[in-house]
Scaffold this active site. Structure first.
Site, PDB file in Angstrom:
ATOM      1  N   ASP A  16       0.851  -1.191   0.000  1.00 11.86           N
ATOM      2  CA  ASP A  16       0.000   0.000   0.000  1.00 11.86           C
ATOM      3  C   ASP A  16       0.887   1.241   0.000  1.00 11.86           C
ATOM      4  O   ASP A  16       1.688   1.439   0.915  1.00 11.86           O
ATOM      5  CB  ASP A  16      -0.883  -0.036   1.259  1.00 11.86           C
ATOM      6  N   GLU A 111      -2.667   0.068  -4.297  1.00 13.92           N
ATOM      7  CA  GLU A 111      -2.720  -1.052  -3.357  1.00 13.92           C
ATOM      8  C   GLU A 111      -2.878  -2.349  -4.117  1.00 13.92           C
ATOM      9  O   GLU A 111      -3.648  -2.408  -5.077  1.00 13.92           O
ATOM     10  CB  GLU A 111      -4.003  -0.959  -2.534  1.00 13.92           C
TER      11      GLU A 111
END
Ligand SMILES: [Mg+2]
Length: 362
Positions: A16, A111
């Site tokens: 992320d 992500e």
């Protein structure tokens, strides 16, 4: 349900990027560095799409109305988003992921889940893979990423938040169930504010509370999500990392804690939903021709309004225009609106250019 030991152990990494849009803007414009910035919105209207860490220190976060953000942080600088740049960076990080595994599932531009149980480098230790990937991302893009490493998607996702920004954390099979027990359910991935509130009313505030409920109880109260909640309360999540999902539609919706009665707040609440579905399409090189607006009223009656355009929508501004067109006639309304949703369908692959390149790497 089977217990944890009966599953083959997977190695899942959730990567992320840290404050992605905001970090890209700060990277490209030195004047924005070390300053509180918000990408998206303006001092007068709209919502914040992403906030820099300097802005977060003031309590500014994504999906917050810009007006609120400006009040919390008077020096906040609003920066218009540049999705073409974010998409290009996203492509760079995906090429790095592809060096390690083809089993990659993007959640958005910044992500992705990676299944590295078997990986192209023959590396044993998933935490080492995560460190390497983060170092390469830094080297190639100049940006920081965080990572979570665990034996399923749910825990990998939760782990990537633990040492953010620019850090990583591992949750082992031994620690998973204990970690979940201590975790407030409102922090669970897959539990939005409305579900968290419902759980709270049912006396469920932590993973341990959730674990005490029977599967029947959870199905009765949460329908299709019941078995998922039952599993994750025990540190079990059987969902696979699904590469290149082919989807028929992509949608986002939000239930509000207070019913909406006017166009303006409704339009504001739709903005992050549009951004979410748009980001998904951008991240996956998908174009959409059909836009559907879903409106659920306080009395639970539901309507949908759709519009199909002849060619895939070229930009988020076009999506906003269509949504405005569908939304405007809904108001004024006597009944309050409790839920709004936006779905894109009639999806088609837009750029075949990047896809074969990724495949060659195998
Ligand atoms: Mg991020």
């Amino acid at each position: 349900m089977k217990d944890l030991s009966s599953f083959p152990i997977r190695k899942i990494v959730h990567v992320d990027m840290d404050a992605f849009y905001a970090s890209v803007e700060q990277r490209d414009n030195p004047e924005l560095r070390c300053k509180p910035i918000a990408v998206g919105g303006s001092a007068a209207r709209g919502v914040v799409a992403a906030a820099s860490y300097e802005a977060r220190a003031f309590g500014v976060h994504s999906a917050m109305p810009s007006v609120t953000a400006k009040r919390k942080c008077p020096d906040l600088i609003f920066v218009p988003p540049r999705f073409d740049v974010y998409r290009a960076v996203s492509q760079q990080i995906r090429e790095i992921f592809a060096e390690y595994t083809p089993v990659m599932e993007p959640l958005s531009l910044d992500e992705a889940y990676l299944d590295v149980t078997e990986n192209l480098k023959g590396m044993e230790i998933a935490t080492e893979i995560a460190s390497e990937i983060r170092a390469k991302i830094k080297q190639v893009t100049g940006l920081n990423a965080s990572a979570g490493i665990s034996y399923n998607k749910f825990l990998a996702k939760m782990a990537s938040d633990l040492n953010k920004p620019n850090g990583q954390a591992v949750i082992t099979p031994k620690n998973g169930p204990v970690f979940v027990e201590a975790l407030p359910v409102k922090k669970f991935h897959g539990v939005g504010p409305a579900t968290a509130e419902k759980m709270h009313r049912l006396g469920i505030d932590t993973g341990a509370d959730l674990k005490e409920k029977t599967l029947e109880f959870l199905v009765e109260n949460f329908g299709k999500s019941g078995p998922y909640f039952y599993g994750i309360a025990r540190g079990i999540d059987e969902r696979e990392v699904k590469p290149n999902r082919v989807r028929k539609s992509v949608g986002a919706e939000d239930t509000f804690s207070q019913d909406l009665h006017a166009y303006e707040p409704a339009r504001e609440r739709l903005q992050p939903l549009m951004e979410k579905v748009w980001a998904y399409c951008e991240a996956n090189g998908i174009g959409a021709k059909t836009v559907t607006l879903k409106v659920k009223y306080a009395d639970f009656n539901q309507i949908t309004r759709s519009k199909t355009v002849p060619a895939p929508l070229p930009a988020i501004a076009d999506l906003e225009e269509v949504v405005d067109l569908l939304l405007s006639p809904i108001f004024p309304t006597l009944k309050g609106v409790r839920l709004l949703g936006v779905t894109l369908s009639s999806l088609e692959r837009q750029t075949a250019a990047t896809e074969p390149q990724l495949r060659l790497a195998f």
